[in-house]
Design a protein around this motif. Structure first.
Motif, PDB file in Angstrom:
ATOM      1  N   ARG B  46       0.832  -1.202   0.000  1.00 27.37           N
ATOM      2  CA  ARG B  46       0.000   0.000   0.000  1.00 27.37           C
ATOM      3  C   ARG B  46       0.864   1.248   0.000  1.00 27.37           C
ATOM      4  O   ARG B  46       2.012   1.227   0.442  1.00 27.37           O
ATOM      5  CB  ARG B  46      -0.919   0.018   1.234  1.00 27.37           C
ATOM      6  CG  ARG B  46      -1.950  -1.107   1.284  1.00 27.37           C
ATOM      7  CD  ARG B  46      -3.069  -0.888   0.268  1.00 27.37           C
ATOM      8  NE  ARG B  46      -3.955  -2.057   0.184  1.00 27.37           N
ATOM      9  CZ  ARG B  46      -3.809  -3.043  -0.714  1.00 27.37           C
ATOM     10  NH1 ARG B  46      -2.828  -3.012  -1.592  1.00 27.37           N
ATOM     11  NH2 ARG B  46      -4.662  -4.048  -0.735  1.00 27.37           N
ATOM     12  N   GLU B  47       0.272   2.358  -0.435  1.00 25.49           N
ATOM     13  CA  GLU B  47       0.940   3.652  -0.461  1.00 25.49           C
ATOM     14  C   GLU B  47       1.605   3.934   0.892  1.00 25.49           C
ATOM     15  O   GLU B  47       0.948   3.834   1.934  1.00 25.49           O
ATOM     16  CB  GLU B  47      -0.114   4.725  -0.775  1.00 25.49           C
ATOM     17  CG  GLU B  47       0.432   6.108  -1.023  1.00 25.49           C
ATOM     18  CD  GLU B  47       1.066   6.256  -2.406  1.00 25.49           C
ATOM     19  OE1 GLU B  47       0.794   5.410  -3.280  1.00 25.49           O
ATOM     20  OE2 GLU B  47       1.838   7.213  -2.595  1.00 25.49           O
ATOM     21  N   GLY B  48       2.871   4.230   0.861  1.00 25.09           N
ATOM     22  CA  GLY B  48       3.564   4.597   2.091  1.00 25.09           C
ATOM     23  C   GLY B  48       4.212   3.435   2.817  1.00 25.09           C
ATOM     24  O   GLY B  48       4.932   3.644   3.807  1.00 25.09           O
ATOM     25  N   ASP B  49       3.984   2.211   2.356  1.00 25.91           N
ATOM     26  CA  ASP B  49       4.676   1.063   2.958  1.00 25.91           C
ATOM     27  C   ASP B  49       6.193   1.230   2.774  1.00 25.91           C
ATOM     28  O   ASP B  49       6.638   1.915   1.842  1.00 25.91           O
ATOM     29  CB  ASP B  49       4.227  -0.255   2.308  1.00 25.91           C
ATOM     30  CG  ASP B  49       2.863  -0.714   2.830  1.00 25.91           C
ATOM     31  OD1 ASP B  49       2.307  -0.037   3.723  1.00 25.91           O
ATOM     32  OD2 ASP B  49       2.350  -1.733   2.331  1.00 25.91           O
ATOM     33  N   VAL B  50       6.938   0.591   3.649  1.00 26.75           N
ATOM     34  CA  VAL B  50       8.401   0.719   3.608  1.00 26.75           C
ATOM     35  C   VAL B  50       9.026  -0.656   3.396  1.00 26.75           C
ATOM     36  O   VAL B  50       8.657  -1.616   4.073  1.00 26.75           O
ATOM     37  CB  VAL B  50       8.925   1.346   4.925  1.00 26.75           C
ATOM     38  CG1 VAL B  50      10.447   1.285   4.990  1.00 26.75           C
ATOM     39  CG2 VAL B  50       8.442   2.785   5.047  1.00 26.75           C
ATOM     40  N   VAL B  51       9.932  -0.744   2.422  1.00 23.36           N
ATOM     41  CA  VAL B  51      10.679  -1.985   2.200  1.00 23.36           C
ATOM     42  C   VAL B  51      11.946  -1.923   3.050  1.00 23.36           C
ATOM     43  O   VAL B  51      12.652  -0.907   3.045  1.00 23.36           O
ATOM     44  CB  VAL B  51      11.017  -2.159   0.707  1.00 23.36           C
ATOM     45  CG1 VAL B  51      12.063  -3.251   0.511  1.00 23.36           C
ATOM     46  CG2 VAL B  51       9.751  -2.483  -0.088  1.00 23.36           C
ATOM     47  N   VAL B  52      12.211  -2.988   3.787  1.00 20.71           N
ATOM     48  CA  VAL B  52      13.398  -3.041   4.645  1.00 20.71           C
ATOM     49  C   VAL B  52      14.243  -4.249   4.248  1.00 20.71           C
ATOM     50  O   VAL B  52      13.717  -5.362   4.112  1.00 20.71           O
ATOM     51  CB  VAL B  52      13.013  -3.143   6.132  1.00 20.71           C
ATOM     52  CG1 VAL B  52      14.263  -3.252   7.009  1.00 20.71           C
ATOM     53  CG2 VAL B  52      12.178  -1.935   6.555  1.00 20.71           C
ATOM     54  N   GLY B  53      15.515  -4.017   4.037  1.00 22.93           N
ATOM     55  CA  GLY B  53      16.422  -5.109   3.698  1.00 22.93           C
ATOM     56  C   GLY B  53      17.599  -5.161   4.657  1.00 22.93           C
ATOM     57  O   GLY B  53      17.741  -4.284   5.528  1.00 22.93           O
ATOM     58  N   GLY B  54      18.443  -6.171   4.482  1.00 23.51           N
ATOM     59  CA  GLY B  54      19.655  -6.288   5.292  1.00 23.51           C
ATOM     60  C   GLY B  54      20.804  -5.564   4.617  1.00 23.51           C
ATOM     61  O   GLY B  54      20.678  -4.412   4.215  1.00 23.51           O
TER      62      GLY B  54
END
Lengths: 393, 163
Positions: B46-54
């Motif tokens: 959804r709009e504004g979601d954040v992808v987080v990686g290592g």
């Protein structure tokens, strides 16, 4: 900001760069003679959108007076090198991560995105962070059927997939000096697999022989300063290096071939900007020896990296040998390495490839497995249908 | 706004597979984002979601389709322990904000997340985690809204000499 000496665009990332150039208000490119255009990822067009992209790029080339090698010459990095478009000391950018290949010619060459390229097309310059350097002193002499690809895979395993992020790798030492241009291109090509911005081999007589045979240019001395500061120095000796294999699903997941010998494969791919040159095809054919058939049940795909390399292999009888042994020899292009055109893998299938990436899904299904090796190991594997040490063939 | 958590060495083939590279529209690319790697992302992001990686997020191909696919999915911020070089530049240039967070690994999938750039932290799962400031030159481009907007204000680039 630094001016660039040349900029390379191809069929996948080029259209987006041209769109960005337009969005930036670009009307004329900074210098059409410094722009290298060609198509290699989806050639001949494998879909209608790919064909539309080719038309779009051809129209741009014509409008701007850019020489377009189109789909006739081969894989971008091989073509830039063999047409003499890279020379020592130059700054070259390309919308492809393996642009670092031209470090084999002593150029500072790095891959950029399409927006950066749109900016370059308009202004002929780009902002760079000057990278720190890692000095790789590679000593010793390679054993039988061990070479440049085994070296660069072992370096990737040692340094890690992000061990050189934003840095330049500088290759020196006896093993590099004695290596031909084809091997140096294999090494520089895979600098990006350690996160490096560039991979540079100090220019020597072999470099200048290669470059001056392709372009009118006066050789000059270019070397690292004796008191140059390096972020790190690493020393290697290739004398006892075994054939190396990167196992799924990361390029730095590297083992000796003996650790994975016997792994059954469905497909072997010999080609790409990493290992699609005449020398690579010769190395594969040498391992074949008198064998006249590849193993049953293995699809062997051979793709010379360029028209020039194809012709060299053809005239030397290598293509005939591969075809007779059961290989599919395709016209120069990125082939299965691109993971979008042809030669894709189904779920559960296993491929051994001389290309540069074994990421999950890179050559088709995310449930497939890709191993990376030298052309010698690939040929040995094609003969037996399972990963095989080329020294034991 | 939630976190989509991924591991180390997330490559651009995972973000957008090679067979979709004839697509340039971010919304269309987004339909194939993480296809085969994490299929629910394209449907549920959804709009504004954040992808987080290592570490080493965005390694591999220089394809700008990768940040565009994330932007098309409504993601404006990617947080990682570290980024691969070309992806980092491509993200800045296209207006996707890459934030380096040394503690990114402790962020959990599905955490509620908010970014506070001014004070230099992200809040995820009720915890405040420091982020590194975006470096100077990159900040100018991000502030301008990406490299295209930045370039529109330039008549000529001041070139430095390479001599």
């Amino acid at each position: 900001m630094a001016p660039v000496d040349a900029a390379m665009i191809h069929d996948i990332t080029g259209p987006l760069a041209v769109r960005v150039f337009r969005e930036m208000g670009g009307e004329r490119v900074f210098d059409p003679e410094r722009i290298i255009m060609l198509f290699d990822h989806q050639v001949p067009a494998d879909s209608i959108p790919a064909a539309e992209n080719h038309v779009f790029m051809r129209q741009f080339a014509e409008e701007q007076g850019i020489h377009n090698y189109d789909l006739l010459e081969g894989v971008c990095h091989q073509v830039v090198m063999e047409k003499g478009r890279a020379a020592p000391g130059e700054i070259i950018v390309g919308t492809d991560s393996h642009t670092c290949t031209y470090g084999a010619a002593g150029a500072f060459a790095t891959g950029i995105g399409s927006t950066d390229m749109g900016f370059v097309l308009k202004f002929g310059a780009l902002y760079f962070r000057v990278p720190e350097s890692i000095l790789l002193e590679v000593e010793g002499a390679f054993g039988k059927r061990v070479g440049a690809k085994d070296l660069i895979l072992s370096l990737a395993g040692d340094i890690g997939a992000d061990g050189a992020t934003y840095m330049a790798l500088e290759f020196t030492g006896r093993a590099m000096r004695e290596m031909g241009m084809a091997g140096r291109m294999t090494c520089a090509n895979m600098a990006i697999e350690m996160g490096a911005k560039a991979g540079i081999v100090a220019p020597d007589a072999a470099t200048w022989d290669y470059v001056t045979a392709r372009r009118e240019i006066e050789p000059f001395d270019l070397a690292g300063d004796e008191d140059a500061a390096y972020a790190e120095r690493r020393r290697y000796d290739v004398t006892d290096l075994a054939p190396q294999v990167a196992v799924p699903h990361n390029v730095d997941n590297v083992v000796d071939v003996s650790d994975v010998a016997g792994t059954k494969v469905d497909q072997v791919f010999i080609g790409s900007c990493t290992n699609g040159r005449y020398e690579d095809l010769f190395e594969a054919a040498e391992v074949m020896g008198d064998a006249d058939r590849f193993a049953d049940g293995v699809r062997v795909i051979v793709i010379p990296a360029s028209r020039t390399e194809y012709l060299k292999a053809l005239r030397a009888g290598l293509i005939e040998r591969f075809v007779e042994a059961g290989a599919l020899v395709e016209a120069p292009c990125c082939g299965p390495c691109m993971g979008g055109a042809f030669g894709l893998l189904a779920s559960g299938e296993v491929s051994l490839s001389t290309s540069n990436r074994n990421f999950r899904g890179r050559q088709g299904s995310t449930q497939a497995s890709v191993y990376l090796s030298s052309p010698a190991t690939a040929a040995a594997t094609a003969l037996y249908g399972e990963i095989t040490d080329p020294r034991e063939v | 706004m939630r976190v989509w958590k991924f591991g180390d060495d997330i490559d651009t083939d995972a973000i957008i597979p090679g067979r979709f590279l004839t697509i340039y529209d971010p919304a269309e690319l987004a339909k194939h984002a993480f296809e085969g790697t994490r299929d629910e992302f394209a449907k549920e992001a959804r709009e504004g979601d954040v992808v987080v990686g290592g570490s080493n997020f965005g390694c591999g191909s220089s394809r700008e389709h990768a940040p565009l696919a994330l932007l098309g999915a409504g993601v404006k911020v990617v947080v990682a322990k570290s980024f691969a070089r070309i992806f980092y530049r491509n993200a800045v240039n296209t207006g996707l904000l890459p934030l380096v967070c040394p503690e990114a690994e402790s962020i959990r999938d599905g955490d509620a997340v908010a970014v506070n750039l001014a004070d230099g932290y992200i809040e995820a799962g009720g915890r405040r985690l420091p982020i590194e400031p975006v470096p100077g030159f990159m900040k100018e481009i991000v502030d301008a809204g990406g490299l295209v907007a930045y370039a529109k204000n330039l008549d000529e680039v001041k070139r430095c000499s390479t001599e």
